[in-house]
Design an enzyme around this catalytic site. Structure first.
Site, mmCIF file in Angstrom:
data_model
loop_
_atom_site.group_PDB
_atom_site.id
_atom_site.type_symbol
_atom_site.label_atom_id
_atom_site.label_comp_id
_atom_site.label_asym_id
_atom_site.label_seq_id
_atom_site.Cartn_x
_atom_site.Cartn_y
_atom_site.Cartn_z
ATOM 1 C CE LYS A 196 9.062 51.262 -20.063
ATOM 2 N NZ LYS A 196 8.628 51.757 -21.407
ATOM 3 C CG PHE A 250 9.107 50.112 -31.662
ATOM 4 C CD1 PHE A 250 8.600 49.589 -32.844
ATOM 5 C CD2 PHE A 250 10.328 50.800 -31.715
ATOM 6 C CE1 PHE A 250 9.280 49.757 -34.051
ATOM 7 C CE2 PHE A 250 11.006 50.956 -32.903
ATOM 8 C CZ PHE A 250 10.484 50.440 -34.074
ATOM 9 C CB CYS A 305 18.312 44.667 -33.005
ATOM 10 S SG CYS A 305 18.019 43.020 -32.408
ATOM 11 C CD GLU A 343 19.678 50.700 -34.658
ATOM 12 O OE1 GLU A 343 19.534 51.459 -33.679
ATOM 13 O OE2 GLU A 343 19.491 49.475 -34.597
HETATM 14 P P1 NAD Z 1 14.208 52.948 -27.261
HETATM 15 O O1 NAD Z 1 15.596 52.949 -26.750
HETATM 16 O O2 NAD Z 1 13.613 54.217 -27.726
HETATM 17 O O3 NAD Z 1 13.196 52.373 -26.150
HETATM 18 C C1 NAD Z 1 13.455 51.192 -25.440
HETATM 19 C C2 NAD Z 1 12.793 51.277 -24.072
HETATM 20 O O4 NAD Z 1 13.367 52.357 -23.346
HETATM 21 C C3 NAD Z 1 11.288 51.533 -24.123
HETATM 22 O O5 NAD Z 1 10.655 50.723 -23.162
HETATM 23 C C4 NAD Z 1 11.179 53.011 -23.778
HETATM 24 O O6 NAD Z 1 9.992 53.322 -23.084
HETATM 25 C C5 NAD Z 1 12.366 53.241 -22.882
HETATM 26 N N1 NAD Z 1 12.886 54.630 -22.979
HETATM 27 C C6 NAD Z 1 12.688 55.510 -23.990
HETATM 28 N N2 NAD Z 1 13.360 56.652 -23.749
HETATM 29 C C7 NAD Z 1 14.003 56.482 -22.578
HETATM 30 C C8 NAD Z 1 14.872 57.317 -21.799
HETATM 31 N N3 NAD Z 1 15.226 58.536 -22.202
HETATM 32 N N4 NAD Z 1 15.342 56.820 -20.655
HETATM 33 C C9 NAD Z 1 15.030 55.579 -20.252
HETATM 34 N N5 NAD Z 1 14.213 54.753 -20.944
HETATM 35 C C10 NAD Z 1 13.708 55.194 -22.086
HETATM 36 O O7 NAD Z 1 14.170 51.843 -28.424
HETATM 37 P P2 NAD Z 1 12.994 51.535 -29.447
HETATM 38 O O8 NAD Z 1 12.917 52.628 -30.443
HETATM 39 O O9 NAD Z 1 11.768 51.107 -28.731
HETATM 40 O O10 NAD Z 1 13.585 50.221 -30.149
HETATM 41 C C11 NAD Z 1 14.470 50.255 -31.233
HETATM 42 C C12 NAD Z 1 15.912 50.120 -30.777
HETATM 43 O O11 NAD Z 1 16.082 48.907 -30.041
HETATM 44 C C13 NAD Z 1 16.881 50.019 -31.943
HETATM 45 O O12 NAD Z 1 18.038 50.761 -31.632
HETATM 46 C C14 NAD Z 1 17.194 48.533 -32.015
HETATM 47 O O13 NAD Z 1 18.422 48.207 -32.625
HETATM 48 C C15 NAD Z 1 17.193 48.187 -30.579
HETATM 49 N N6 NAD Z 1 16.992 46.760 -30.380
HETATM 50 C C16 NAD Z 1 18.056 46.032 -29.954
HETATM 51 C C17 NAD Z 1 17.928 44.676 -29.776
HETATM 52 C C18 NAD Z 1 19.078 43.860 -29.289
HETATM 53 O O14 NAD Z 1 18.854 42.766 -28.796
HETATM 54 N N7 NAD Z 1 20.314 44.326 -29.377
HETATM 55 C C19 NAD Z 1 16.700 44.039 -30.030
HETATM 56 C C20 NAD Z 1 15.624 44.827 -30.476
HETATM 57 C C21 NAD Z 1 15.794 46.185 -30.639
#
Ligand code: NAD
Length: 482
Positions: free
Chosen positions: A154, A130, A262, A364
């Site tokens: 997605k 997000f 992140c 985190e």
């Molecule tokens: P999230 O892991 O909740 O969601 C990421 C994606 O996974 C979304 O598209 C979501 O629909 C999907 N998803 C959610 N639950 C799932 C499940 N159980 N199984 C499979 N897919 C699932 O992450 P978020 O809250 O949207 O984003 C924040 C996180 O992303 C933080 O941990 C942040 O550090 C990380 N992030 C990392 C980077 C990087 O490049 N390392 C960049 C941006 C964000």
């Protein structure tokens, strides 16, 4: 059906239909139909679509930034930055003809030349978080499509509107239907993508536990997977650092976008007690002066966090820090904005005397919370980020070139800033962390992105001059170049 909220008010402002395997199958059928002709275009023609796409996005920057801000909660200037950083990857991808040039060796043996070419993998998919609803999709689809793939995106179900607008603009820019498609969904859709036999490569960005599972499941299905995860980036402050600059950099990097980056800097490590005291004394007024506001408030430094659950989670970590014995110096819990009582705001929080044993240090938090972990020596300061489970980014603030150089070469982290608080690499370099911040091979964008979204084919050719090759018994021996 999922709800899409306005975090400023805590109210539903849109709905998104969460798809399933049948939706994905339809998208795959379109992708399969479109991809061969797209791949057969010369790369300059594909690049022209990206050039036009960039112009269209730029022309709609304001509208897109407002839409992004309304679903995510980041302030408008920051929403523009989200789009702009994505466009920089589009600019990189506009140069794809150059990036796709293979290698060539003339005369590798008698009459033998060898060359390699990079070919698209076919259909790729991206699953995005997000917190950067414009930049991260563009990291992926700009490069994946430029090299000749069809791509299925997605996006996060929490702020899906901008990704949809980007895909519409891509079509308007001249991409054939089916080259870039968006499917919506949650876990069910992600699992369908990971299991689908027609998808050759998956790029994921999100939290670490899910990233790890995505990597495991996708790799088990024989796919190429890159899965970026969470982070806990440290900023090391050496005694000789310019503290005015550091305080300015730290407040921006720790609290910008409500800490939901992140590459935020949620841990500061002053080296030596004197540095710690001087830094703390300057940080307190700087943090107290921060303005939290609705995301359309041009004077606000940051807006609400993304959901009520996330607000509760961030406030829970502040409480946990106190329970673990840390000192809450500035407490942002319980912030209510007049006129926006339903909004999910968390005030800026400063926590001192955090130690490596605390869970609130280990995990985190992803909110507007800055933790101070005091180190006595440079060695201790190098060890802290190096031993942490995450290894996304790190920064060192110093005037000492030797210390900076030592730090950069020894620290066990993927992206390093030297007097740069958010060292997100430019588009033509590549982005990726280490340890639990990334699973799988190849970083995002730059030549690593080109490598991830293509396969190398190597051709060895011989045009005999008539004088004959290996004959008799010699033809049974593995050929060598002599
Ligand atoms: P999230 O892991 O909740 O969601 C990421 C994606 O996974 C979304 O598209 C979501 O629909 C999907 N998803 C959610 N639950 C799932 C499940 N159980 N199984 C499979 N897919 C699932 O992450 P978020 O809250 O949207 O984003 C924040 C996180 O992303 C933080 O941990 C942040 O550090 C990380 N992030 C990392 C980077 C990087 O490049 N390392 C960049 C941006 C964000």
């Amino acid at each position: 059906m999922g709800d899409v909220f306005d975090p400023n008010r805590g109210e539903v402002q849109a709905r998104v239909v969460l798809g399933d395997r049948s939706v994905l199958d339809r998208a795959i059928a379109h992708a399969r139909a479109a991809q061969p002709a797209w791949a057969a275009l010369n790369p300059q023609r594909r690049a022209r679509v990206l050039f036009r796409f960039k112009e269209l996005v730029e022309a709609q920057m304001d509208e897109l930034a407002h839409l992004l801000s309304s679903e995510h909660g980041k302030v408008i200037a920051d929403a523009r930055g989200d789009i702009q950083r994505g466009l920089e990857v589009v600019e990189f991808a506009c140069g794809i003809p150059h990036a796709l040039k293979g290698e060539y060796t003339q005369g590798a043996g008698p009459g033998i030349d060898v060359f390699s070419m990079r070919q698209p993998i076919g259909i790729g998919a991206g699953i995005t978080p997000f917190n950067f609803p414009a930049m991260i999709p563009m990291w992926m689809f700009a490069v994946a499509t430029a090299v000749g793939n069809a791509f299925i995106l997605k996006p996060s179900e929490r702020d899906p509107s901008v990704p949809v607008r980007l895909a519409e603009l891509f079509l308007e820019a001249g991409a054939p239907e089916g080259v870039l498609q968006v499917v919506h969904g949650d876990r069910e859709m992600v699992e369908a993508i990971l299991d689908h036999p027609d998808i050759a490569a998956v790029s994921f960005v999100g939290s670490s536990d899910i990233a790890h599972e995505v990597y495991r499941r996708g790799a088990a299905a024989g796919k190429r997977v890159q899965a970026m995860g969470g982070a806990k980036n440290h900023g090391i402050v050496m005694p000789d650092a310019d503290l005015d600059q550091v305080v300015n950099d730290l407040t921006g990097a720790a609290f910008g976008s409500a800490g939901e980056r992140c590459m935020a800097l949620p841990v500061v490590v002053p080296v030596g007690e004197e540095t710690a005291e001087r830094l703390r004394a300057r940080l307190i007024p700087a943090i107290e002066a921060l303005r939290v506001g609705v995301s359309t408030d041009a004077n606000a430094h940051y807006g609400p966090v993304v959901s009520s659950e996330h607000k509760a989670r961030v406030e829970g970590w502040i409480a946990k820090s106190a329970e673990e014995g840390a000192e809450i110096v500035v407490d942002g819990r319980g912030l209510v904005l007049q006129g926006h009582e339903g909004g999910w705001f968390v005030g800026p929080t400063l926590i001192d005397r955090v130690t490596p044993e605390m869970r609130s240090y280990h995990e985190e938090i992803f909110g507007p919370v800055l933790q101070i972990v005091r180190a006595q020596t440079f060695e201790e300061a190098v060890a802290l980020p190096s031993r942490h489970q995450y290894g996304n980014g790190v920064a060192i603030f110093t005037r000492n070139g030797h210390a900076a150089r030592e730090f950069a070469s020894r620290v066990d982290v993927g992206m390093v800033g030297i007097n740069v608080p958010i060292p997100v690499p430019v588009a033509y370099h590549s982005f990726g962390g280490w340890k639990r911040s990334a699973f799988g091979d190849a970083n995002q964008h730059g030549m690593e992105g080109v490598r991830f979204w293509t396969r190398v084919k190597t051709v060895t050719q011989r045009w005999p001059d008539g004088s004959g090759g290996a004959t008799g018994h010699d033809a049974f021996v593995i050929p060598t170049m002599g």
